[in-house]
Design an enzyme around this catalytic site. Structure first.
Site, PDB file in Angstrom:
ATOM      1  N   CYS A  78      -0.442  14.967  24.902  1.00  0.00           N
ATOM      2  CA  CYS A  78       0.848  14.341  25.196  1.00  0.00           C
ATOM      3  C   CYS A  78       1.630  14.027  23.931  1.00  0.00           C
ATOM      4  O   CYS A  78       2.765  14.472  23.760  1.00  0.00           O
ATOM      5  CB  CYS A  78       0.629  13.088  26.035  1.00  0.00           C
ATOM      6  SG  CYS A  78       2.168  12.281  26.447  1.00  0.00           S
ATOM      7  N   CYS A 128      -0.803   4.610  -0.443  1.00  0.00           N
ATOM      8  CA  CYS A 128      -1.627   5.806  -0.215  1.00  0.00           C
ATOM      9  C   CYS A 128      -2.965   5.364   0.383  1.00  0.00           C
ATOM     10  O   CYS A 128      -3.244   4.171   0.468  1.00  0.00           O
ATOM     11  CB  CYS A 128      -1.874   6.556  -1.531  1.00  0.00           C
ATOM     12  SG  CYS A 128      -2.817   5.565  -2.694  1.00  0.00           S
ATOM     13  N   CYS A 178       4.271  16.078  25.950  1.00  0.00           N
ATOM     14  CA  CYS A 178       5.408  15.282  26.419  1.00  0.00           C
ATOM     15  C   CYS A 178       6.347  14.863  25.284  1.00  0.00           C
ATOM     16  O   CYS A 178       7.559  15.081  25.365  1.00  0.00           O
ATOM     17  CB  CYS A 178       4.930  14.003  27.108  1.00  0.00           C
ATOM     18  SG  CYS A 178       3.331  14.085  27.910  1.00  0.00           S
ATOM     19  N   MET A 191       0.862  -1.198   0.000  1.00  0.00           N
ATOM     20  CA  MET A 191       0.000   0.000   0.000  1.00  0.00           C
ATOM     21  C   MET A 191       0.892   1.240   0.000  1.00  0.00           C
ATOM     22  O   MET A 191       1.887   1.291   0.733  1.00  0.00           O
ATOM     23  CB  MET A 191      -0.892   0.024   1.246  1.00  0.00           C
ATOM     24  CG  MET A 191      -1.933  -1.069   1.286  1.00  0.00           C
ATOM     25  SD  MET A 191      -3.094  -0.853   2.664  1.00  0.00           S
ATOM     26  CE  MET A 191      -2.032  -1.073   4.084  1.00  0.00           C
ATOM     27  N   TYR A 244      -2.427  -6.483  -3.874  1.00  0.00           N
ATOM     28  CA  TYR A 244      -1.507  -6.304  -2.739  1.00  0.00           C
ATOM     29  C   TYR A 244      -1.154  -7.677  -2.155  1.00  0.00           C
ATOM     30  O   TYR A 244      -1.731  -8.697  -2.542  1.00  0.00           O
ATOM     31  CB  TYR A 244      -2.167  -5.418  -1.662  1.00  0.00           C
ATOM     32  CG  TYR A 244      -2.650  -4.099  -2.239  1.00  0.00           C
ATOM     33  CD1 TYR A 244      -1.794  -2.999  -2.309  1.00  0.00           C
ATOM     34  CD2 TYR A 244      -3.944  -3.990  -2.767  1.00  0.00           C
ATOM     35  CE1 TYR A 244      -2.221  -1.808  -2.877  1.00  0.00           C
ATOM     36  CE2 TYR A 244      -4.382  -2.804  -3.338  1.00  0.00           C
ATOM     37  CZ  TYR A 244      -3.523  -1.717  -3.395  1.00  0.00           C
ATOM     38  OH  TYR A 244      -3.945  -0.549  -3.965  1.00  0.00           O
ATOM     39  N   CYS A 261      35.068   4.942  49.180  1.00  0.00           N
ATOM     40  CA  CYS A 261      34.144   4.590  48.100  1.00  0.00           C
ATOM     41  C   CYS A 261      33.407   3.301  48.458  1.00  0.00           C
ATOM     42  O   CYS A 261      34.041   2.350  48.884  1.00  0.00           O
ATOM     43  CB  CYS A 261      34.911   4.328  46.813  1.00  0.00           C
ATOM     44  SG  CYS A 261      35.356   5.817  45.977  1.00  0.00           S
ATOM     45  N   CYS A 262      32.152   3.225  48.243  1.00  0.00           N
ATOM     46  CA  CYS A 262      31.272   2.064  48.428  1.00  0.00           C
ATOM     47  C   CYS A 262      31.453   1.371  49.781  1.00  0.00           C
ATOM     48  O   CYS A 262      31.083   0.210  49.937  1.00  0.00           O
ATOM     49  CB  CYS A 262      31.401   1.056  47.290  1.00  0.00           C
ATOM     50  SG  CYS A 262      32.979   0.261  47.138  1.00  0.00           S
ATOM     51  N   CYS A 316      -5.098   3.043  -1.690  1.00  0.00           N
ATOM     52  CA  CYS A 316      -4.769   1.609  -1.563  1.00  0.00           C
ATOM     53  C   CYS A 316      -5.522   1.028  -0.366  1.00  0.00           C
ATOM     54  O   CYS A 316      -6.084  -0.082  -0.450  1.00  0.00           O
ATOM     55  CB  CYS A 316      -3.269   1.416  -1.327  1.00  0.00           C
ATOM     56  SG  CYS A 316      -2.232   2.000  -2.659  1.00  0.00           S
TER      57      CYS A 316
HETATM   58  C1  LIG Z   1       4.438  21.226  26.593  1.00  0.00           C
HETATM   59  C2  LIG Z   1       3.896  20.147  27.497  1.00  0.00           C
HETATM   60  C3  LIG Z   1       4.741  19.181  27.982  1.00  0.00           C
HETATM   61  C4  LIG Z   1       4.252  18.172  28.811  1.00  0.00           C
HETATM   62  N1  LIG Z   1       5.118  17.233  29.267  1.00  0.00           N
HETATM   63  C5  LIG Z   1       4.670  16.240  30.067  1.00  0.00           C
HETATM   64  C6  LIG Z   1       5.546  15.222  30.518  1.00  0.00           C
HETATM   65  O1  LIG Z   1       6.731  15.222  30.204  1.00  0.00           O
HETATM   66  N2  LIG Z   1       5.048  14.251  31.309  1.00  0.00           N
HETATM   67  C7  LIG Z   1       3.731  14.227  31.684  1.00  0.00           C
HETATM   68  O2  LIG Z   1       3.329  13.324  32.418  1.00  0.00           O
HETATM   69  N3  LIG Z   1       2.866  15.182  31.257  1.00  0.00           N
HETATM   70  C8  LIG Z   1       3.303  16.180  30.459  1.00  0.00           C
HETATM   71  N4  LIG Z   1       2.428  17.131  30.007  1.00  0.00           N
HETATM   72  C9  LIG Z   1       1.016  17.058  30.433  1.00  0.00           C
HETATM   73  C10 LIG Z   1       0.229  15.984  29.645  1.00  0.00           C
HETATM   74  O3  LIG Z   1       0.457  16.165  28.278  1.00  0.00           O
HETATM   75  C11 LIG Z   1      -1.260  16.098  29.966  1.00  0.00           C
HETATM   76  O4  LIG Z   1      -1.441  16.001  31.358  1.00  0.00           O
HETATM   77  C12 LIG Z   1      -2.085  14.989  29.299  1.00  0.00           C
HETATM   78  O5  LIG Z   1      -1.755  14.856  27.954  1.00  0.00           O
HETATM   79  C13 LIG Z   1      -3.575  15.267  29.475  1.00  0.00           C
HETATM   80  O6  LIG Z   1      -4.328  14.243  28.866  1.00  0.00           O
HETATM   81  P1  LIG Z   1      -5.926  14.358  28.754  1.00  0.00           P
HETATM   82  O7  LIG Z   1      -6.390  13.093  28.134  1.00  0.00           O
HETATM   83  O8  LIG Z   1      -6.492  14.781  30.046  1.00  0.00           O
HETATM   84  O9  LIG Z   1      -6.191  15.587  27.765  1.00  0.00           O
HETATM   85  P2  LIG Z   1      -5.711  15.830  26.262  1.00  0.00           P
HETATM   86  O10 LIG Z   1      -4.636  14.904  25.862  1.00  0.00           O
HETATM   87  O11 LIG Z   1      -5.451  17.279  26.150  1.00  0.00           O
HETATM   88  O12 LIG Z   1      -6.991  15.442  25.402  1.00  0.00           O
HETATM   89  C14 LIG Z   1      -8.144  16.218  25.389  1.00  0.00           C
HETATM   90  C15 LIG Z   1      -8.737  16.168  23.993  1.00  0.00           C
HETATM   91  O13 LIG Z   1     -10.111  16.547  24.065  1.00  0.00           O
HETATM   92  C16 LIG Z   1     -10.461  17.158  22.834  1.00  0.00           C
HETATM   93  N5  LIG Z   1     -11.718  17.905  23.059  1.00  0.00           N
HETATM   94  C17 LIG Z   1     -11.908  18.917  23.937  1.00  0.00           C
HETATM   95  N6  LIG Z   1     -13.206  19.294  23.911  1.00  0.00           N
HETATM   96  C18 LIG Z   1     -13.843  18.506  23.004  1.00  0.00           C
HETATM   97  C19 LIG Z   1     -15.195  18.405  22.536  1.00  0.00           C
HETATM   98  N7  LIG Z   1     -16.173  19.180  23.036  1.00  0.00           N
HETATM   99  N8  LIG Z   1     -15.478  17.485  21.604  1.00  0.00           N
HETATM  100  C20 LIG Z   1     -14.516  16.667  21.097  1.00  0.00           C
HETATM  101  N9  LIG Z   1     -13.223  16.712  21.520  1.00  0.00           N
HETATM  102  C21 LIG Z   1     -12.900  17.610  22.460  1.00  0.00           C
HETATM  103  C22 LIG Z   1      -9.247  18.021  22.521  1.00  0.00           C
HETATM  104  O14 LIG Z   1      -9.181  18.320  21.142  1.00  0.00           O
HETATM  105  C23 LIG Z   1      -8.090  17.141  23.002  1.00  0.00           C
HETATM  106  O15 LIG Z   1      -7.506  16.409  21.938  1.00  0.00           O
HETATM  107  C24 LIG Z   1       2.877  18.147  29.164  1.00  0.00           C
HETATM  108  C25 LIG Z   1       2.004  19.121  28.663  1.00  0.00           C
HETATM  109  C26 LIG Z   1       2.505  20.116  27.829  1.00  0.00           C
HETATM  110  C27 LIG Z   1       1.554  21.157  27.296  1.00  0.00           C
END
Ligand SMILES: Cc1cc2nc3c(=O)[nH]c(=O)nc-3n(C[C@H](O)[C@H](O)[C@H](O)COP(=O)(O)OP(=O)(O)OC[C@H]3O[C@@H](n4cnc5c(N)ncnc54)[C@H](O)[C@@H]3O)c2cc1C
Length: 554
Positions: A129, A16, A134, A14, A68, A551-552, A19
């Site tokens: 995430c 695309c 993350c 595949m 395929y 050490c240790c 496919c």
């Molecule tokens: C820059 C950054 C770095 C991070 N690093 C870490 C790390 O190293 N380690 C760690 O543990 N955590 C980290 N975090 C935190 C972690 O990413 C979040 O705690 C986690 O992803 C939250 O998951 P969730 O399922 O609660 O929400 P999300 O993953 O945010 O999912 C929520 C989803 O709901 C959807 N949504 C919202 N409203 C609606 C609606 N009405 N209808 C349909 N869909 C909707 C959104 O589009 C979104 O995709 C980091 C966060 C950031 C911003």
């Protein structure tokens, strides 16, 4: 009577999505096939739900006739066992609003319980995430870290490589990693469960346990809200008008700015400040609290501040931002701190002042789901909201906002919602890591928190200059601070600033979880020249000065 089976068919050739469509059609045309899941051609495999009368040759032949190649990889009987009660009139057992980590954990738990679940996602599947949190931040941080250590290693005779300058190339690799993990860990995982489906669109609660996605209405047995969080920016005069970057923008900047002001020195602010500093951007951090990493032990924030200064990353604490404005293509930030006025200028401005639950714009009030003071969904200890048919999990229920907490909450919410298992949401003890270099990792109580809880405590602090692993690695930046109950010696908190702090904290997490004493750490073997040995040496510091040990020979 024929039973159902789930068959994983590997597909080759595949190139695309067209496919993928041909293969899907070919497989669906085989007698006895009920459902074919092949979300995208990159998946490289189809999940087929079929009667157990369907033989491998029929599937392989159909794919080959479509042009395929196919190989049957795995066959699993689909257990008809349902561990949950039927809910009359429900189109799905569980509908989950949001498609991030909490939602996926909930959907998988539902599938394991024999329930039919649907995830509704309005944005990119996988949520924060994998797409903007993350994964992208940690891969970029690692790239900068590797080059930084190669360039500034204190080992003599190492070939120095310059700090990474090919930002676009690193960003491209990051994007490839993100899309591979999104596919492998979210899209393909969902496809592997015949009772999980994904709906694209904005979900709106319509009252009771009714829900709308576009013009389609649903009436599921239960609902889980897993809508995540979004950036919160403080009401600084001029900020909204001037505009600014958030973490998502910075992780995909088309080119590196010359200079960057970072407002906020929590985990995300610090990680991004150091990342850009190491890519050669002139970075200034502005923090409202008295020190950077304000949630951590003061010794840790102070030491990290010093290490960042060595990398020419400046931090101003106690900073009250008076005004933000634009000047040419850049920004001017006027600040007062400790009675003095400062003006900072930079090409870009990043606001990293925390995230608030995403809880508006989808009808929570209509469904009788109440919010708390920080706009978080109020849940009880079973993650049930004020509407008994609706549960919530992940960032939308407020702090702590970590992906491992969101995933744990999602699974627990699904089990409680579907089976009334009554499992209790229990986060103690919860380790956390800030991915600066050195990393900050903490678990349990800080000294101040323990005292505020009325505990009489003793503490021990060990600089990494006393840890053989750090000495041998020629990287003695950091310290370990332990907090223990004075009388029993029970470990209450561990706070580590070290290159591998995130790995070492797990031992302290287990120790606190199972009520171990610092003496238990001392009496446990720790291999010589590991960073984990530092934890044992820190525990030993309660009794003796480890400077005088061989050490240790502990
Ligand atoms: C820059 C950054 C770095 C991070 N690093 C870490 C790390 O190293 N380690 C760690 O543990 N955590 C980290 N975090 C935190 C972690 O990413 C979040 O705690 C986690 O992803 C939250 O998951 P969730 O399922 O609660 O929400 P999300 O993953 O945010 O999912 C929520 C989803 O709901 C959807 N949504 C919202 N409203 C609606 C609606 N009405 N209808 C349909 N869909 C909707 C959104 O589009 C979104 O995709 C980091 C966060 C950031 C911003």
């Amino acid at each position: 009577m024929a039973e159902q089976q789930q068959i994983t068919v590997q597909i080759e050739g595949m190139t695309c999505d067209g496919c993928a469509g041909h293969v899907r059609k070919a497989l669906a045309g085989v007698d006895g096939v009920d459902e074919v899941r092949l979300p995208t051609w990159q998946a490289g495999k189809a999940e087929v739900l079929a009667s157990d009368t369907v033989v491998d040759e029929a599937l392989i032949g159909a794919v080959e006739r479509a042009g395929y190649r196919a190989l049957v990889r795995e066959k699993r009987p689909v257990s008809g066992e349902r561990k949950i009660p039927e809910r009359a009139g429900a189109d799905y057992d569980l509908m989950i609003i949001g498609g991030g980590s909490a939602a996926f954990a909930a959907a998988i738990k539902a599938a394991e319980l024999g329930a039919k679940a649907v995830i509704v996602e309005e944005g990119t599947i996988g949520g924060t995430c994998v797409n903007i949190g993350c994964v992208p931040s940690k891969t970029l941080i690692k790239a900068a870290e590797i080059c930084y250590h190669a360039a500034y290693s204190t080992f003599e005779g190492m070939t120095a490589c310059p700090p990474p300058s090919d930002w676009q190339r690193v960003i491209k690799q990051k994007d490839e990693l993100v899309s591979a993990l999104r596919q492998g860990k979210y899209v393909d995982v969902a496809a592997a469960y015949p009772t999980i489906s994904i709906l694209k669109g904005h979900a709106e609660l319509a009252g009771g346990r009714r829900l709308a996605v576009g013009d389609q209405s649903y009436h599921p047995g239960k609902i889980i809200i897993a809508t995540g969080s979004r950036l919160w920016a403080p009401p600084i005069p001029g900020l909204a008008e001037a505009g600014f970057l958030d973490s998502t923008d910075t992780l995909s900047l088309p080119e590196l700015p010359e200079s960057l002001i970072v407002i906020g020195a929590g985990a995300i602010g610090l990680e991004l400040a150091q990342l850009f500093g190491r890519f050669g951007v002139k970075v200034t951090i502005l923090e409202a609290g008295p020190r950077i990493a304000p949630l951590e032990e003061p010794e840790i924030g102070d030491a990290l501040c010093g290490y960042l200064a060595e990398e020419k990353i400046d931090a101003l604490c106690n900073a009250r931002i008076e005004r933000v404005s634009r000047a040419g293509n850049g920004y001017v930030v006027e600040v007062s701190a400790d009675g003095k006025k400062h003006t900072f200028e930079a090409a870009k401005l990043l606001v990293a002042t925390g995230r608030h639950p995403h809880t508006t714009g989808f009808g929570l009030d209509r469904a009788g789901v109440q919010l708390g003071e920080r706009e978080e969904i109020i849940v009880d200890q079973h993650l049930q909201t004020t509407n008994p048919d609706i549960f919530a999990a992940g960032d939308c229920i407020g702090n702590p906002m970590y992906v491992y907490v969101a995933a744990y909450a999602g699974g627990l919410a699904a089990e409680n919602a579907l089976t009334e298992a009554g499992r209790i949401y229990d986060l103690l003890p919860l380790p956390r890591v800030t991915f600066t270099d050195p990393q900050i990792a903490s678990v349990g109580l800080t000294e101040a928190q323990a005292k505020a809880n009325g505990k009489t405590v003793k503490t021990a602090t060990l600089p990494l200059t006393e840890v053989p692993h750090a000495i041998a690695a020629r990287n003695t930046k950091g310290l370990i601070k332990l907090v223990a109950e004075e009388e029993s010696g029970k470990l209450l908190g561990a706070h580590i600033l070290a290159a591998e702090a995130g790995e070492v904290i797990q031992e302290a997490t287990l120790a606190i979880r199972f009520g171990l004493r610092v003496q238990d750490l001392v009496e446990t073997f720790h291999p010589y020249l590991t960073m984990a040995e530092g934890l044992k040496l820190a525990a030993l510091t309660f009794q003796k000065d480890v400077k005088h040990l061989s050490c240790c020979a502990a």
